[in-house]
Design a protein around this motif. Structure first.
Motif, PDB file in Angstrom:
ATOM      1  N   GLN A   1      -8.977  -1.444   1.529  1.00 37.03           N
ATOM      2  CA  GLN A   1      -9.463  -2.490   0.624  1.00 37.03           C
ATOM      3  C   GLN A   1      -8.747  -3.813   0.881  1.00 37.03           C
ATOM      4  OE1 GLN A   1     -12.052  -2.374  -1.457  1.00 37.03           O
ATOM      5  NE2 GLN A   1     -12.409  -0.332  -0.633  1.00 37.03           N
TER       6      GLN A   1
ATOM      7  N   ASP B   1       0.802  -1.216   0.000  1.00 34.78           N
ATOM      8  CA  ASP B   1       0.000   0.000   0.000  1.00 34.78           C
ATOM      9  C   ASP B   1       0.841   1.274   0.000  1.00 34.78           C
ATOM     10  OD1 ASP B   1       0.953  -0.127   2.554  1.00 34.78           O
ATOM     11  OD2 ASP B   1      -0.989  -0.498   3.475  1.00 34.78           O
TER      12      ASP B   1
ATOM     13  N   CYS C   1       2.187   5.897  -8.186  1.00 32.74           N
ATOM     14  CA  CYS C   1       2.377   6.906  -9.243  1.00 32.74           C
ATOM     15  C   CYS C   1       2.429   8.314  -8.655  1.00 32.74           C
ATOM     16  CB  CYS C   1       1.259   6.805 -10.274  1.00 32.74           C
ATOM     17  SG  CYS C   1       1.355   5.353 -11.309  1.00 32.74           S
TER      18      CYS C   1
ATOM     19  N   TYR D   1      -4.714   7.669  -1.347  1.00 31.06           N
ATOM     20  CA  TYR D   1      -4.827   6.408  -2.068  1.00 31.06           C
ATOM     21  C   TYR D   1      -4.179   5.265  -1.300  1.00 31.06           C
ATOM     22  CZ  TYR D   1      -6.960   8.329  -6.251  1.00 31.06           C
ATOM     23  OH  TYR D   1      -7.835   8.892  -7.125  1.00 31.06           O
TER      24      TYR D   1
ATOM     25  N   ALA E   1      -8.085  -6.888  -5.665  1.00 29.70           N
ATOM     26  CA  ALA E   1      -8.004  -6.232  -6.979  1.00 29.70           C
ATOM     27  C   ALA E   1      -8.094  -4.713  -6.819  1.00 29.70           C
ATOM     28  CB  ALA E   1      -9.098  -6.739  -7.894  1.00 29.70           C
ATOM     29  N   ALA E   2      -9.035  -4.260  -6.012  1.00 33.66           N
ATOM     30  CA  ALA E   2      -9.166  -2.819  -5.769  1.00 33.66           C
ATOM     31  C   ALA E   2      -7.952  -2.299  -4.998  1.00 33.66           C
ATOM     32  CB  ALA E   2     -10.446  -2.519  -5.010  1.00 33.66           C
TER      33      ALA E   2
ATOM     34  N   ARG F   1      -4.882  -3.428  -5.206  1.00 35.31           N
ATOM     35  CA  ARG F   1      -3.766  -3.300  -6.159  1.00 35.31           C
ATOM     36  C   ARG F   1      -3.917  -2.048  -7.024  1.00 35.31           C
ATOM     37  NH1 ARG F   1      -4.208  -8.887  -6.128  1.00 35.31           N
ATOM     38  NH2 ARG F   1      -2.307  -9.897  -5.425  1.00 35.31           N
ATOM     39  N   ARG F   2      -5.137  -1.792  -7.467  1.00 35.65           N
ATOM     40  CA  ARG F   2      -5.390  -0.623  -8.305  1.00 35.65           C
ATOM     41  C   ARG F   2      -5.113   0.677  -7.539  1.00 35.65           C
ATOM     42  NH1 ARG F   2     -10.052   1.849  -8.364  1.00 35.65           N
ATOM     43  NH2 ARG F   2     -11.118   0.025  -7.549  1.00 35.65           N
ATOM     44  N   LEU F   3      -5.576   0.764  -6.317  1.00 35.64           N
ATOM     45  CA  LEU F   3      -5.354   1.963  -5.516  1.00 35.64           C
ATOM     46  C   LEU F   3      -3.890   2.110  -5.112  1.00 35.64           C
ATOM     47  CD1 LEU F   3      -8.562   1.738  -3.327  1.00 35.64           C
ATOM     48  CD2 LEU F   3      -8.077   3.439  -5.085  1.00 35.64           C
TER      49      LEU F   3
ATOM     50  N   ALA G   1      -6.082   1.952  -0.226  1.00 35.88           N
ATOM     51  CA  ALA G   1      -5.562   0.638  -0.600  1.00 35.88           C
ATOM     52  C   ALA G   1      -5.462  -0.262   0.621  1.00 35.88           C
ATOM     53  CB  ALA G   1      -4.195   0.781  -1.264  1.00 35.88           C
TER      54      ALA G   1
ATOM     55  N   SER H   1      -1.389   1.111  -6.877  1.00 37.75           N
ATOM     56  CA  SER H   1      -0.687   1.561  -8.073  1.00 37.75           C
ATOM     57  C   SER H   1      -0.825   3.073  -8.254  1.00 37.75           C
ATOM     58  CB  SER H   1      -1.245   0.830  -9.302  1.00 37.75           C
ATOM     59  OG  SER H   1      -0.679   1.326 -10.476  1.00 37.75           O
ATOM     60  N   LYS H   2      -2.016   3.600  -8.002  1.00 38.21           N
ATOM     61  CA  LYS H   2      -2.205   5.053  -8.079  1.00 38.21           C
ATOM     62  C   LYS H   2      -1.378   5.768  -7.029  1.00 38.21           C
ATOM     63  CE  LYS H   2      -6.798   5.274 -10.099  1.00 38.21           C
ATOM     64  NZ  LYS H   2      -8.165   5.789  -9.948  1.00 38.21           N
TER      65      LYS H   2
END
Length: 134
Positions: free
Chosen positions: A68, A37, A86, A61, A75-76, A78-80, A65, A82-83
């Motif tokens: 979640q 996270d 970034c 984020y 899945a959510a 991992r997406r958060l 993460a 990643s944001k």
């Protein structure tokens, strides 16, 4: 010590179908590692590298993460995550690149001024004769 959430009670009765048979669960493949996270990185980005509030976005984020991940939605998470990663990278670049560019400009400006001063010193040390003004 297992800190995985949600925890399952090993003494809980197994769910049964209406006909009395127990459910069977088949696991296809080993589950992947839980997503990172980046919470510590986001915390430092928000405290030290917080230009344009990118560190606060990364922190938000990262917390989402982690929530979640605790809730079990990988899945959510991992997406958060990643944001968050970034935004942390953007915050680091936004905080490190401008001072490096400024340092490069100062160094090149100092070199240019030293060369210019050397040339102008030669100009001002020129001796003129009185016959030059006639």
């Amino acid at each position: 010590m297992d800190t995985a959430y949600p925890r399952e009670d090993p003494r809980a009765p197994t769910p049964r179908k209406p006909d009395g048979a127990a459910h069977t669960a088949v696991s296809l493949g080993a589950p992947g590692p839980p997503p990172r996270d980046h919470l510590i990185w986001s915390l430092f980005s928000s405290l030290y590298l917080n230009l344009c509030c990118l560190g606060f976005l990364a922190l938000a984020y990262s917390v989402k993460a982690r929530d979640q991940k605790v809730a079990g939605d990988l899945a959510a998470a991992r997406r958060l995550a990643s944001k968050a990663k970034c935004y942390n990278i953007l915050a680091a670049m936004w905080a490190l690149v401008p001072p490096l560019l400024l340092l490069a400009l100062v160094v090149t400006g100092a070199l240019h001024l030293s060369r210019l001063a050397k040339d102008s010193a030669a100009f001002f040390s020129t001796k003129f004769d009185d016959s030059d003004y006639d």
